[in-house]
Design a protein around this motif. Structure first.
Motif, PDB file in Angstrom:
ATOM      1  N   MET A  24      -5.894 -19.298   7.245  1.00 14.76           N
ATOM      2  CA  MET A  24      -6.383 -21.009   7.068  1.00 14.76           C
ATOM      3  C   MET A  24      -5.395 -21.845   8.491  1.00 14.76           C
ATOM      4  N   THR A  25      -5.939 -22.502   8.330  1.00 16.97           N
ATOM      5  CA  THR A  25      -5.047 -23.101  10.114  1.00 16.97           C
ATOM      6  C   THR A  25      -4.558 -24.405   8.842  1.00 16.97           C
ATOM      7  N   ILE A  26      -3.082 -24.867  10.080  1.00 16.86           N
ATOM      8  CA  ILE A  26      -2.536 -26.217   9.440  1.00 16.86           C
ATOM      9  C   ILE A  26      -3.480 -27.094   9.790  1.00 16.86           C
ATOM     10  N   ASN A  27      -4.312 -27.554  10.144  1.00 20.72           N
ATOM     11  CA  ASN A  27      -5.398 -28.664  10.189  1.00 20.72           C
ATOM     12  C   ASN A  27      -6.332 -28.580   9.006  1.00 20.72           C
ATOM     13  N   ALA A  28      -6.715 -27.238   7.769  1.00 20.02           N
ATOM     14  CA  ALA A  28      -7.707 -27.121   6.986  1.00 20.02           C
ATOM     15  C   ALA A  28      -6.591 -27.190   5.818  1.00 20.02           C
ATOM     16  N   SER A  29      -5.565 -26.747   6.176  1.00 15.89           N
ATOM     17  CA  SER A  29      -4.389 -26.870   4.540  1.00 15.89           C
ATOM     18  C   SER A  29      -4.158 -28.351   4.955  1.00 15.89           C
ATOM     19  N   ALA A  30      -3.815 -29.129   6.127  1.00 19.92           N
ATOM     20  CA  ALA A  30      -3.925 -30.613   6.017  1.00 19.92           C
ATOM     21  C   ALA A  30      -4.762 -31.348   5.596  1.00 19.92           C
ATOM     22  N   ARG A  31      -6.174 -31.116   5.653  1.00 19.90           N
ATOM     23  CA  ARG A  31      -7.259 -31.630   5.338  1.00 19.90           C
ATOM     24  C   ARG A  31      -7.663 -31.382   3.531  1.00 19.90           C
ATOM     25  N   SER A  32      -6.856 -30.846   3.194  1.00 28.60           N
ATOM     26  CA  SER A  32      -7.034 -30.013   1.929  1.00 28.60           C
ATOM     27  C   SER A  32      -6.216 -30.817   0.922  1.00 28.60           C
ATOM     28  N   VAL A  33      -4.812 -30.998   1.954  1.00 27.74           N
ATOM     29  CA  VAL A  33      -4.196 -32.214   0.976  1.00 27.74           C
ATOM     30  C   VAL A  33      -4.108 -33.316   0.792  1.00 27.74           C
ATOM     31  N   MET A  34      -5.398 -34.062   1.915  1.00 28.60           N
ATOM     32  CA  MET A  34      -6.162 -35.146   1.992  1.00 28.60           C
ATOM     33  C   MET A  34      -6.473 -35.271   0.991  1.00 28.60           C
ATOM     34  N   GLU A  35      -7.365 -34.276   0.783  1.00 25.64           N
ATOM     35  CA  GLU A  35      -8.951 -34.711  -0.190  1.00 25.64           C
ATOM     36  C   GLU A  35      -8.434 -34.115  -1.621  1.00 25.64           C
ATOM     37  N   ARG A  36      -7.147 -33.465  -1.720  1.00 27.57           N
ATOM     38  CA  ARG A  36      -7.038 -33.209  -3.345  1.00 27.57           C
ATOM     39  C   ARG A  36      -6.002 -34.730  -3.845  1.00 27.57           C
ATOM     40  N   CYS A  37      -5.479 -35.246  -2.908  1.00 27.15           N
ATOM     41  CA  CYS A  37      -4.923 -36.817  -3.074  1.00 27.15           C
ATOM     42  C   CYS A  37      -5.915 -37.807  -3.597  1.00 27.15           C
ATOM     43  N   ASP A  38      -7.329 -37.114  -3.011  1.00 25.15           N
ATOM     44  CA  ASP A  38      -8.125 -38.356  -3.284  1.00 25.15           C
ATOM     45  C   ASP A  38      -8.750 -37.861  -4.360  1.00 25.15           C
ATOM     46  N   ILE A  39      -9.156 -36.458  -4.767  1.00 18.70           N
ATOM     47  CA  ILE A  39      -9.028 -36.269  -5.995  1.00 18.70           C
ATOM     48  C   ILE A  39      -8.694 -36.990  -7.256  1.00 18.70           C
ATOM     49  N   LEU A  40      -6.878 -36.632  -7.344  1.00 18.98           N
ATOM     50  CA  LEU A  40      -6.292 -36.814  -8.051  1.00 18.98           C
ATOM     51  C   LEU A  40      -6.150 -38.547  -8.283  1.00 18.98           C
ATOM     52  N   GLY A  41      -6.364 -38.743  -7.278  1.00 18.19           N
ATOM     53  CA  GLY A  41      -6.645 -40.579  -6.991  1.00 18.19           C
ATOM     54  C   GLY A  41      -7.683 -41.373  -7.949  1.00 18.19           C
ATOM     55  N   SER A  42      -8.633 -40.469  -8.256  1.00 21.08           N
ATOM     56  CA  SER A  42     -10.004 -40.603  -9.080  1.00 21.08           C
ATOM     57  C   SER A  42      -9.689 -40.611  -9.915  1.00 21.08           C
ATOM     58  N   TYR A  43      -8.292 -39.788 -10.731  1.00 28.17           N
ATOM     59  CA  TYR A  43      -7.929 -39.454 -12.748  1.00 28.17           C
ATOM     60  C   TYR A  43      -7.069 -40.977 -12.666  1.00 28.17           C
ATOM     61  N   SER A  44      -8.112 -41.473 -13.473  1.00 33.57           N
ATOM     62  CA  SER A  44      -6.774 -42.797 -13.341  1.00 33.57           C
ATOM     63  C   SER A  44      -7.405 -43.378 -15.115  1.00 33.57           C
ATOM     64  N   GLU A  45      -6.748 -44.596 -15.230  1.00 34.76           N
ATOM     65  CA  GLU A  45      -6.989 -44.897 -17.187  1.00 34.76           C
ATOM     66  C   GLU A  45      -8.180 -45.863 -17.070  1.00 34.76           C
ATOM     67  N   GLU A  46      -8.375 -46.554 -15.251  1.00 37.13           N
ATOM     68  CA  GLU A  46      -8.420 -47.426 -15.122  1.00 37.13           C
ATOM     69  C   GLU A  46     -10.019 -47.404 -14.729  1.00 37.13           C
ATOM     70  N   PRO A  47     -11.084 -47.689 -14.494  1.00 38.15           N
ATOM     71  CA  PRO A  47     -12.499 -47.724 -13.939  1.00 38.15           C
ATOM     72  C   PRO A  47     -12.276 -47.959 -11.970  1.00 38.15           C
ATOM     73  N   ASP A  48     -11.406 -49.203 -11.737  1.00 32.85           N
ATOM     74  CA  ASP A  48     -11.591 -49.846 -10.545  1.00 32.85           C
ATOM     75  C   ASP A  48     -10.252 -49.799  -9.902  1.00 32.85           C
ATOM     76  N   ARG A  49      -9.724 -48.791 -10.068  1.00 35.61           N
ATOM     77  CA  ARG A  49      -8.118 -48.957  -9.733  1.00 35.61           C
ATOM     78  C   ARG A  49      -7.546 -47.870 -10.397  1.00 35.61           C
ATOM     79  N   LEU A  50      -6.483 -47.530  -9.687  1.00 39.37           N
ATOM     80  CA  LEU A  50      -5.174 -46.195  -9.943  1.00 39.37           C
ATOM     81  C   LEU A  50      -4.553 -46.600 -10.827  1.00 39.37           C
ATOM     82  N   THR A  51      -4.345 -45.655 -11.794  1.00 48.03           N
ATOM     83  CA  THR A  51      -3.363 -46.496 -12.545  1.00 48.03           C
ATOM     84  C   THR A  51      -2.912 -45.189 -13.612  1.00 48.03           C
TER      85      THR A  51
END
Ligand SMILES: [Zn+2]
Length: 416
Positions: free
Chosen positions: A1-28
């Protein structure tokens, strides 16, 4: 895995985790919530795919273990928190867990194990959003959890004990106060975190090693003068508490400007009686003073107290100085930080060293083991805000630095 692919995966996963929220339109994402459960489930899946054994501990911390290449080896702890504040950004906390995970994935892809085991900790609560108590997750890891917390209630009246049980944990006070680790079983704890300040951006650098987590003094200052009629009391005869407070607020700013590394803030002010046609008789304000060196912090507080007294005396009013919460500064461990600085240098950047003005799980972990922290540049220094932003390029550097750091620790045979 290239370092760039690893970094992109980190960014995608932060996006995914950012969608797990107790409130519909914001991250809580508060402690022991269903959003937290989803976050833990997702991270557990990624950890398993990276060859880690995964468990959730009795308070809800997610723990992934990657074994050493030898028996009886020590363990290095990596991690950060997976909970958030209300209306949060995506990176404060999760970035540290995802960068750590990326470094394990890269080891796993090469079937490489190190002379020490690595555990990634995704702490269940650092921000204290649900119970207004901080570091619940890391305090359970270090055995410094206060069982009185179990009786705290959230906005819905649910006790912490009930919340822990509903989350699949075990609110047994004795167990929660027992550290899982002995000091001599650990190599240390290392946390990657966004800077939450603008220094890296100003210096045009992607990362920095953290020197210390600043101490913090909170003080309540009350100026007491005399209320009176705004129309009838001549200016020369007034004892205006707000004018004294205003002079003091500017004195605070002047002192902080003169002392490198000192930050001081008046964030709250209440004026009594608080009417447009009444001279302010009493003013209470909050003062927050921070520095990475406790002696500097304490000295600044003493000087500010003297200054408040001078201002009050000159205006023939009185001042009351009430010391509140006091957190001592926590220096990062010299040896680990030196290796982190060397790792930054080997990746090709000057090893800038910065204090952290905000608290982190590393503060709690410092009671159990050596600590080091790596800061990653975030846009505008903004955090605790949906505008929180990091770049894939900077994440690449953070992964490389952490890899170098693990390599340097391995050269020492996993012994500090
Ligand atoms: Zn954080």
């Amino acid at each position: 895995m290239t370092i760039n692919a690893s970094a992109r995966s980190v960014m995608e996963r932060c996006d995914i985790l950012g969608s797990y929220s107790e409130e519909p339109d914001r991250l809580t994402r508060p402690f022991a919530s269903s959003a937290m459960r989803k976050a833990n489930e997702a991270v557990a899946t990624w950890m398993q795919a990276a060859g880690m054994a995964v468990q959730q501990d009795r308070v809800g911390n997610l723990i992934g273990r990657y074994e050493a290449n030898q028996a009886g080896a020590k363990t290095l702890l990596l991690g950060s928190h997976l909970d958030s504040v209300r209306d949060a950004g995506k990176y404060d906390g999760p970035l540290g867990v995802m960068v750590a995970l990326a470094s394990i994935e890269r080891l796993h892809a090469r079937s490489e194990h190190l002379p020490f085991a690595i555990e990634i900790l995704g702490f269940a609560d650092e921000e204290g959003l649900r119970y207004n108590s901080s570091y619940i997750g890391s305090k359970v890891v270090t055995g410094t959890f206060n069982p009185e917390y179990l009786h705290l209630t959230d906005a819905e009246g649910i006790t912490m004990a009930e919340a822990i049980r509903a989350f699949g944990g075990d609110p047994d006070p004795d167990a929660l106060q027992t550290a899982h680790w002995h000091r001599d079983e650990l190599l240390g704890y290392c946390e990657v975190h966004i800077e939450q300040g603008p220094v890296l951006e100003a210096r045009n650098l992607p990362v920095a090693v953290v020197s210390a987590i600043a101490g913090q003094n909170r003080i309540s200052v009350r100026f007491v003068g005399e209320a009176g009629h705004a129309g009838t009391v001549p200016i020369s005869l007034r004892r205006d508490a707000l004018c004294a407070a205003a002079e003091f607020v500017l004195a605070v700013e002047t002192m902080a400007q003169a002392q490198p590394g000192l930050v001081a803030t008046v964030g709250q002010i209440s004026v009594h009686p608080g009417a447009s046609n009444v001279i302010p008789g009493q003013v209470t304000l909050s003062l927050d003073v921070r520095h990475q060196d406790d002696m500097v912090c304490d000295q600044a507080c003493r000087q500010l107290e003297e200054r408040a007294q001078e201002i009050a005396t000159a205006r023939r009013i009185s001042v009351n100085w009430q010391m509140g919460k006091r957190h001592r500064a926590v220096p990062c461990t010299a040896q680990l930080s030196k290796q982190m600085a060397q790792a930054i240098e080997e990746v090709g950047y000057p090893p800038l060293s910065l204090p952290s003005g905000a608290g982190h799980d590393a503060v709690t972990l410092s009671e159990l083991t050596a600590i080091a922290m790596l800061f990653v540049r975030c846009r505008g220094g903004i955090s605790h805000n949906p505008a929180e932003s990091v770049t894939t390029e900077d994440v690449e550097v953070a992964i490389q630095v952490l890899e170098r750091f693990l390599h340097l620790l391995s050269q020492g045979g996993g012994v500090l």
